[in-house]
Design a protein around this motif. Sequence first.
Motif, PDB file in Angstrom:
ATOM      1  N   LEU A  83       0.760  -1.305   0.114  1.00 56.75           N
ATOM      2  CA  LEU A  83       0.133   0.076  -0.026  1.00 56.75           C
ATOM      3  C   LEU A  83       0.882   1.344   0.001  1.00 56.75           C
ATOM      4  O   LEU A  83       1.504   1.344   0.926  1.00 56.75           O
ATOM      5  N   ASP A  84       0.814   2.093  -1.142  1.00 57.68           N
ATOM      6  CA  ASP A  84       1.519   3.191  -1.277  1.00 57.68           C
ATOM      7  C   ASP A  84       0.718   4.569  -0.929  1.00 57.68           C
ATOM      8  O   ASP A  84       0.224   5.159  -1.734  1.00 57.68           O
ATOM      9  N   VAL A  85       0.778   4.828   0.171  1.00 60.42           N
ATOM     10  CA  VAL A  85      -0.168   6.267   0.792  1.00 60.42           C
ATOM     11  C   VAL A  85       0.810   6.882   1.820  1.00 60.42           C
ATOM     12  O   VAL A  85       1.971   6.102   2.427  1.00 60.42           O
ATOM     13  N   VAL A  86       0.613   8.056   2.343  1.00 63.30           N
ATOM     14  CA  VAL A  86       1.203   8.940   3.087  1.00 63.30           C
ATOM     15  C   VAL A  86       1.127   8.034   4.470  1.00 63.30           C
ATOM     16  O   VAL A  86       0.016   7.783   4.779  1.00 63.30           O
ATOM     17  N   ARG A  87       2.110   7.838   5.400  1.00 56.54           N
ATOM     18  CA  ARG A  87       1.859   7.533   6.758  1.00 56.54           C
ATOM     19  C   ARG A  87       1.859   8.500   7.644  1.00 56.54           C
ATOM     20  O   ARG A  87       2.505   9.453   7.635  1.00 56.54           O
ATOM     21  N   VAL A  88       0.622   8.532   8.620  1.00 54.81           N
ATOM     22  CA  VAL A  88       0.476   9.574   9.588  1.00 54.81           C
ATOM     23  C   VAL A  88       0.742   8.875  10.831  1.00 54.81           C
ATOM     24  O   VAL A  88       0.105   9.530  11.781  1.00 54.81           O
ATOM     25  N   ARG A  89       1.615   8.021  11.212  1.00 52.86           N
ATOM     26  CA  ARG A  89       1.995   7.781  12.252  1.00 52.86           C
ATOM     27  C   ARG A  89       0.985   6.677  13.007  1.00 52.86           C
ATOM     28  O   ARG A  89       0.325   6.015  12.058  1.00 52.86           O
ATOM     29  N   GLY A  90       0.657   6.435  14.432  1.00 57.87           N
ATOM     30  CA  GLY A  90       0.027   5.417  14.705  1.00 57.87           C
ATOM     31  C   GLY A  90      -1.400   5.665  15.030  1.00 57.87           C
ATOM     32  O   GLY A  90      -1.953   6.721  14.887  1.00 57.87           O
ATOM     33  N   THR A  91      -2.352   4.774  15.465  1.00 54.70           N
ATOM     34  CA  THR A  91      -3.594   4.869  15.691  1.00 54.70           C
ATOM     35  C   THR A  91      -3.839   5.626  16.947  1.00 54.70           C
ATOM     36  O   THR A  91      -5.056   6.165  16.974  1.00 54.70           O
TER      37      THR A  91
END
Length: 261
Positions: A58-66
Amino acid sequence: MTPAPGPRAVTDDQGTPLVLGAVTRVVSLVPSLTEALAVTAPGLLVGATDWCTHPAGLDVVRVRGTKNPEVERIAALRPDLVVANEEENRAADLEALRRAGLAVWVTEVRTLDQAFRSLERLLTRACGLPRPSWLDEARQAWDALPTPDSARRAVVPIWRRPWMVLGRDTFAGDVLRRLGVAQLYADHPERYPAVPLDELRGCGAELVVLPDEPYRFTTTDGPEAFPGIPAALVSGRHLTWYGPSLREAPALLSRQLDAAR
């Protein structure tokens, strides 16, 4: 040319009203919902947490954790919708996202039936997508499951140091119930109680169910704490995620539970 849909008044699983237009950019803060959205509408997701491991690649921007999403980074992605869950995400973070002007859809899932309803509402009402075939396939897989002849009394640890187990009113508990597993702490006042190991060993369990998430129990880390009690090592994703993995969950979990007989 099909005109863009006008504003729609919808409510999420908690009854919170939202006004949505066309949903073409989504940030997901829930791994199972990330998989559900990515499989249903590739390209819809623009952001997800570091814990969103499926689908692979999956190639999306990562926004840290839940539990610690980066609000500014999420806002910079200009999502039409942020998808969250009342259990996995903190209320304070969701309020911060709303203050940033973002629409936040919160799911609430405590049973398998509730999961199917919640997924359909998210995908069709919130996102305006056609009902996906995998959702029907998952429902059929669970409907085809035979009713268990009997239930094995079990404890289901989800953490150690301290030991914590499934308690009342959990999605994973309902999944196990349908597979013939009776949680011995299903009536506990807490949903995820901390219970001393000596008490767990002496509670009369016929089985200990050890998932590989959130704590990664393995053949050498977990079963040794319950001498004399059969241990079933199960897929945490198939036990706790509600999404496309629900298609394989009945057969896979049944095999993993049967292996402990």
